[in-house]
Design a protein around this motif. Sequence first.
Motif, PDB file in Angstrom:
ATOM      1  N   GLN A  21      -2.700  -4.485  -9.162  1.00  0.00           N
ATOM      2  CA  GLN A  21      -1.360  -3.937  -9.345  1.00  0.00           C
ATOM      3  C   GLN A  21      -1.324  -2.460  -8.939  1.00  0.00           C
ATOM      4  OE1 GLN A  21       1.293  -5.545 -10.162  1.00  0.00           O
ATOM      5  NE2 GLN A  21       2.762  -4.135 -11.075  1.00  0.00           N
ATOM      6  N   VAL A  22      -2.327  -1.704  -9.367  1.00  0.00           N
ATOM      7  CA  VAL A  22      -2.358  -0.272  -9.061  1.00  0.00           C
ATOM      8  C   VAL A  22      -2.486  -0.030  -7.565  1.00  0.00           C
ATOM      9  CG1 VAL A  22      -3.706   1.849  -9.360  1.00  0.00           C
ATOM     10  CG2 VAL A  22      -3.239   0.382 -11.330  1.00  0.00           C
ATOM     11  N   PHE A  23      -3.326  -0.842  -6.913  1.00  0.00           N
ATOM     12  CA  PHE A  23      -3.586  -0.635  -5.485  1.00  0.00           C
ATOM     13  C   PHE A  23      -2.889  -1.666  -4.612  1.00  0.00           C
ATOM     14  CE2 PHE A  23      -7.494   1.011  -7.624  1.00  0.00           C
ATOM     15  CZ  PHE A  23      -7.289   2.348  -7.333  1.00  0.00           C
ATOM     16  N   SER A  24      -1.743  -2.155  -5.089  1.00  0.00           N
ATOM     17  CA  SER A  24      -1.017  -3.185  -4.334  1.00  0.00           C
ATOM     18  C   SER A  24      -0.586  -2.696  -2.955  1.00  0.00           C
ATOM     19  CB  SER A  24       0.212  -3.655  -5.120  1.00  0.00           C
ATOM     20  OG  SER A  24       1.083  -2.561  -5.391  1.00  0.00           O
ATOM     21  N   GLY A  25      -0.464  -1.385  -2.782  1.00  0.00           N
ATOM     22  CA  GLY A  25      -0.079  -0.851  -1.485  1.00  0.00           C
ATOM     23  C   GLY A  25      -1.232  -0.679  -0.530  1.00  0.00           C
ATOM     24  N   SER A  26      -2.466  -0.867  -1.002  1.00  0.00           N
ATOM     25  CA  SER A  26      -3.646  -0.719  -0.149  1.00  0.00           C
ATOM     26  C   SER A  26      -4.627  -1.835  -0.475  1.00  0.00           C
ATOM     27  CB  SER A  26      -4.316   0.639  -0.380  1.00  0.00           C
ATOM     28  OG  SER A  26      -5.544   0.718   0.325  1.00  0.00           O
TER      29      SER A  26
END
Length: 440
Positions: free
Chosen positions: A194-199
């Motif tokens: 969830q925290v790194f959903s953009g990467s």
Amino acid sequence: MALGHDAPLGESPAPAAVPIVIPATPDSPVDVSPVDASPRLVLALAVAQFGAYLAVLTPVTVTLALRVGQIVPAAGRGAALGQVLSVGAMLAMLGNPVFGALSDRTTSRFGRRRPWLVGGMTAGLVGLLVVALGGSVPVLTAGWAVAQLGINATLAALTSCVPDLIPPRQQARVSGVIGITASLAMLGGSVLAQVFSGSMATAFLVPGVIGLAAVGCLAVVIEDRPARAGAFEPYSVREFLRSFWVNPRRHPDFAWNFAGRFLVFTGASCVTSYQVYFLMDRLGYDDTAVTGKVLVGMLAMVVSITAGSLLGGQLSDRSGRRKPYVLGSSLVMAASLALIASAQSFGTYVVALVVFGFGEGLYLSVDMALAAAVLPDPEESAKDMGVLNIGNALPQSLVPVVAPALLAIGGGGNYGALFLFGAVAAVLGALAVQFVRSVR
């Protein structure tokens, strides 16, 4: 890394720095270790297990499905995920007992577990890097294969630490603590996804780095000893083949426990491997929302697993009984799988996960203690635990192979058939363990 007879001839075997567990039989004492394992050791084992599971389960439960979805059209993503998971799980199944046998006979001055703990996680991190950067299904498959082989080398050494280092009277409690770590790792992986959903690359690499650091901490803490010089035959083709075999006629209790593990983990694999697509296909969540829903489900399940693990470990050690807890926990897991099969709302799904988690926690708290009690040879604990771990890994390979046929029943998307299949497997696993004779 020295194996087998590489130690200098005539050299005295290194004194054992750790207690050795002798599997209990009706005529043998239950406990031969006078000293309890220290809280520091138990904590280090739990942290290392958490780190290794974080590295391998985050892709299995969340990120690998999302990564495949970025590359493959929706119509083919289920089959593509099955390909990647099944190849990796097959190599994990083969690698675990082989690495366990090699660990048992390692005569390195660093011990027989440390080189595999640290070296395996390093290789696993390299594999995760390939998955993170790969742009095709074959590249993802190759990277995941390397990751599975590396992390399973670590897990083979890790799993043997319980019979190596923990006296029998503590094994269910310690197994309960360690058993929580898999679910905590799934929860932690969901948070990281969830925290790194953009990467997506970061979502793969951060769990691997944490895993390497956690296992490194255990390597510093444990009092590891090298294998006794001359204790094993040189590693050969025959020894390689023997890595996958424990004679079921000579060791029937080991065989029944293996069968029970395999069937129970078949049921569990239906949840861990296909929850993302269940939430997307049946409940209608998109790629953006599904990681949050997985996180909520994992949080609910971790709480119940924690309760089940701690309760089951305490009660089992106090009573000295293992089989009733395996039976009850497996039936609870089967009931929860049947509930997931009929779930039409996210609320029902979460309730089912809570029930599943409590049953899984009970199971994990006693299963490792039962496994340690039926090991044929304490000198080969890593190899034999590796054989038992085939019962964990093989379902991860077979379920993705069987799942497409089950999902296709009635025109497609039949998750009810998949989870009912898992429920039946869990019931059969509960019954199999009841044939173990040397453990109550």
